[in-house]
Design a protein around this motif. Sequence first.
Motif, PDB file in Angstrom:
ATOM      1  N   TYR A 100       1.219   5.637  -0.110  1.00 43.39           N
ATOM      2  CA  TYR A 100       0.564   6.817   0.455  1.00 43.39           C
ATOM      3  C   TYR A 100       1.117   8.075  -0.228  1.00 43.39           C
ATOM      4  O   TYR A 100       2.120   8.640   0.193  1.00 43.39           O
ATOM      5  CB  TYR A 100       0.792   6.863   1.966  1.00 43.39           C
ATOM      6  CG  TYR A 100       0.319   5.604   2.662  1.00 43.39           C
ATOM      7  CD1 TYR A 100      -0.940   5.537   3.240  1.00 43.39           C
ATOM      8  CD2 TYR A 100       1.122   4.455   2.705  1.00 43.39           C
ATOM      9  CE1 TYR A 100      -1.389   4.379   3.855  1.00 43.39           C
ATOM     10  CE2 TYR A 100       0.680   3.294   3.314  1.00 43.39           C
ATOM     11  CZ  TYR A 100      -0.579   3.253   3.887  1.00 43.39           C
ATOM     12  OH  TYR A 100      -1.016   2.108   4.487  1.00 43.39           O
TER      13      TYR A 100
ATOM     14  N   ASP B   5       0.856  -1.193   0.000  1.00 45.50           N
ATOM     15  CA  ASP B   5       0.000   0.000   0.000  1.00 45.50           C
ATOM     16  C   ASP B   5       0.886   1.235   0.000  1.00 45.50           C
ATOM     17  O   ASP B   5       1.875   1.295   0.738  1.00 45.50           O
ATOM     18  CB  ASP B   5      -0.962   0.003   1.187  1.00 45.50           C
ATOM     19  CG  ASP B   5      -0.405  -0.648   2.451  1.00 45.50           C
ATOM     20  OD1 ASP B   5      -0.065   0.080   3.401  1.00 45.50           O
ATOM     21  OD2 ASP B   5      -0.309  -1.885   2.487  1.00 45.50           O
TER      22      ASP B   5
ATOM     23  N   GLU C 120      -3.924   5.378   7.883  1.00 43.24           N
ATOM     24  CA  GLU C 120      -4.132   4.107   7.191  1.00 43.24           C
ATOM     25  C   GLU C 120      -5.116   4.257   6.033  1.00 43.24           C
ATOM     26  O   GLU C 120      -6.041   3.458   5.852  1.00 43.24           O
ATOM     27  CB  GLU C 120      -4.563   3.016   8.169  1.00 43.24           C
ATOM     28  CG  GLU C 120      -3.500   2.742   9.232  1.00 43.24           C
ATOM     29  CD  GLU C 120      -3.837   1.594  10.159  1.00 43.24           C
ATOM     30  OE1 GLU C 120      -4.951   1.029  10.052  1.00 43.24           O
ATOM     31  OE2 GLU C 120      -2.984   1.244  10.987  1.00 43.24           O
ATOM     32  N   THR C 121      -4.879   5.302   5.200  1.00 47.62           N
ATOM     33  CA  THR C 121      -5.712   5.558   4.034  1.00 47.62           C
ATOM     34  C   THR C 121      -4.837   5.651   2.782  1.00 47.62           C
ATOM     35  O   THR C 121      -4.590   6.739   2.256  1.00 47.62           O
ATOM     36  CB  THR C 121      -6.536   6.852   4.199  1.00 47.62           C
ATOM     37  OG1 THR C 121      -5.627   7.936   4.520  1.00 47.62           O
ATOM     38  CG2 THR C 121      -7.560   6.713   5.308  1.00 47.62           C
TER      39      THR C 121
ATOM     40  N   LYS D 100      -1.366  10.419   5.627  1.00 48.88           N
ATOM     41  CA  LYS D 100      -2.247   9.361   5.119  1.00 48.88           C
ATOM     42  C   LYS D 100      -1.824   7.993   5.658  1.00 48.88           C
ATOM     43  O   LYS D 100      -2.679   7.145   5.937  1.00 48.88           O
ATOM     44  CB  LYS D 100      -2.244   9.355   3.592  1.00 48.88           C
ATOM     45  CG  LYS D 100      -2.966  10.550   2.982  1.00 48.88           C
ATOM     46  CD  LYS D 100      -2.971  10.484   1.459  1.00 48.88           C
ATOM     47  CE  LYS D 100      -3.682  11.703   0.869  1.00 48.88           C
ATOM     48  NZ  LYS D 100      -3.660  11.689  -0.618  1.00 48.88           N
TER      49      LYS D 100
ATOM     50  N   GLU E 265      -3.545   5.581  -1.089  1.00 47.46           N
ATOM     51  CA  GLU E 265      -4.115   5.912  -2.391  1.00 47.46           C
ATOM     52  C   GLU E 265      -3.959   4.754  -3.368  1.00 47.46           C
ATOM     53  O   GLU E 265      -4.748   4.628  -4.305  1.00 47.46           O
ATOM     54  CB  GLU E 265      -3.434   7.159  -2.961  1.00 47.46           C
ATOM     55  CG  GLU E 265      -3.723   8.437  -2.187  1.00 47.46           C
ATOM     56  CD  GLU E 265      -5.179   8.878  -2.296  1.00 47.46           C
ATOM     57  OE1 GLU E 265      -5.862   8.480  -3.264  1.00 47.46           O
ATOM     58  OE2 GLU E 265      -5.629   9.607  -1.388  1.00 47.46           O
TER      59      GLU E 265
ATOM     60  N   LYS F  40      -4.182  12.287  -5.008  1.00 45.49           N
ATOM     61  CA  LYS F  40      -5.094  11.162  -5.088  1.00 45.49           C
ATOM     62  C   LYS F  40      -4.638  10.193  -6.176  1.00 45.49           C
ATOM     63  O   LYS F  40      -3.791  10.511  -6.999  1.00 45.49           O
ATOM     64  CB  LYS F  40      -6.518  11.657  -5.373  1.00 45.49           C
ATOM     65  CG  LYS F  40      -7.120  12.459  -4.217  1.00 45.49           C
ATOM     66  CD  LYS F  40      -8.574  12.781  -4.468  1.00 45.49           C
ATOM     67  CE  LYS F  40      -9.189  13.520  -3.292  1.00 45.49           C
ATOM     68  NZ  LYS F  40      -9.149  12.742  -2.059  1.00 45.49           N
TER      69      LYS F  40
ATOM     70  N   ARG G  70     -10.034  -1.811  -4.238  1.00 42.53           N
ATOM     71  CA  ARG G  70      -8.561  -1.794  -4.278  1.00 42.53           C
ATOM     72  C   ARG G  70      -8.058  -2.290  -5.625  1.00 42.53           C
ATOM     73  O   ARG G  70      -7.022  -1.823  -6.116  1.00 42.53           O
ATOM     74  CB  ARG G  70      -7.991  -2.661  -3.157  1.00 42.53           C
ATOM     75  CG  ARG G  70      -8.374  -2.211  -1.762  1.00 42.53           C
ATOM     76  CD  ARG G  70      -7.839  -3.176  -0.732  1.00 42.53           C
ATOM     77  NE  ARG G  70      -8.239  -2.814   0.624  1.00 42.53           N
ATOM     78  CZ  ARG G  70      -7.943  -3.529   1.706  1.00 42.53           C
ATOM     79  NH1 ARG G  70      -7.232  -4.643   1.587  1.00 42.53           N
ATOM     80  NH2 ARG G  70      -8.343  -3.134   2.901  1.00 42.53           N
TER      81      ARG G  70
ATOM     82  N   LYS H  54      -7.788   1.227  -7.334  1.00 44.76           N
ATOM     83  CA  LYS H  54      -6.538   1.609  -6.679  1.00 44.76           C
ATOM     84  C   LYS H  54      -5.337   0.761  -7.086  1.00 44.76           C
ATOM     85  O   LYS H  54      -4.272   0.905  -6.494  1.00 44.76           O
ATOM     86  CB  LYS H  54      -6.709   1.594  -5.153  1.00 44.76           C
ATOM     87  CG  LYS H  54      -7.694   2.662  -4.652  1.00 44.76           C
ATOM     88  CD  LYS H  54      -7.585   2.883  -3.158  1.00 44.76           C
ATOM     89  CE  LYS H  54      -8.397   4.098  -2.724  1.00 44.76           C
ATOM     90  NZ  LYS H  54      -8.166   4.453  -1.309  1.00 44.76           N
TER      91      LYS H  54
END
Length: 399
Positions: A254, A252, A275-276, A271, A278, A258, A373, A377
């Motif tokens: 960050y 993941d 725990e967010t 981020k 992109e 965006k 995801r 993403k």
Amino acid sequence: MNKSSSLLLLTIALGSLTAGCSDEAQNKAELEKYAANQAGQAKHKSMSAVEMAGHEGGRMEHSMSIPAESADSHQSGIDEIGRRADDLPAPLNRTQPQRVSVDLYTDERVAEMMPGVTYQYWTYNSKVPGPFIRARAGDQVEIHLNHGKPGTAGETHSEHTAAQHTADGHSAHSIDLHAVVGPGGGAPLMQVEQGEQKSFRFKATHPGIYVYHCASPHVPTHIANGMYGMILVEPEQGLDKVDREFYVMQGDFYTSGKYGDKGLQAFSKEKMLAETPEYFLFNGRVNSLSGERALKAKVGEKIRLFVGVGSHVASNFHIIGAIFDNLYQDGAIMNPPLKNVQTTVIAPGSAVMIEFTAEVPGKYLLVDHSLTRAIDKGALAELVIEGAAQPELYQQVGN
């Protein structure tokens, strides 16, 4: 644990809590300088022989960044960051333990995350994930880690001062291998600063498929930027024979912008702490394992996948149209496998071994089944099976 090891482990832990990368605005200027250097490098590479002669005749002097690996780039002038899924050592064919030597170096480099989007990755050996390490139970495994690629005096990394490395959060790198029985997985012995090289040795005693990662402050940042890989410890008797093996890691990422925002993206610690991410990516970038880089096999072949999660969010790993004949959860390859599995959860810092037979030709999608995801993403890869149609297993009827 001796006193020095205890103090170093405490320092790493405290550093992870209190130290971090510089904020996004501070990082941006350094990243743009790095990107400009790489653009110059790409221009230099593209010069014709005549242009090069004129360039040398003018006695222009400037620093050039030399790529850590030969370019097999997906976009001209941009280094390929993603490791191919078939880039792993062959199964071991021996019955006696031996010493296994592994040479690693750290490298911070700007590369393409998706078309029009670049990012400064922190890597082992210039790829995400790092090299797949293969050993046998009973082997003595010797890890050599260099901060920066050895022998590249012209590398942009080497031009950074110690203060710049500190400001950017990568003044030190290290390695923690989950296959190690010992304090910190080796990390207290392997904290390397700019230009340093350190080594340590451990005995591989527990067969399994394990994750390794950087463990220098701020540990979560080093991992989030791409510093992870896998090590397989085969049992003494080896693994059952298969036709194809593949190496896949989900991570993941960050970014300050965006998903899909163009340009050079800075790392967003904010981020990460929330725990967010992109991006959710297989092997380092969007479409790293698609198209000509897709996993490939033939009907009737037995496939083995080593799948891990390098960073901070668990994966819900699934192959659309396939059923896992054997699933070895949590890296425990000596346990009896689960049979006929559709989807498996892989925890952060863990890995699984999957085996199945390719039965029907076509294109299969590897996804994180938390499907936003995959679709929105980036957590999407392709497995292409070639061979004759199998109408007794799969065909359209009616119309």
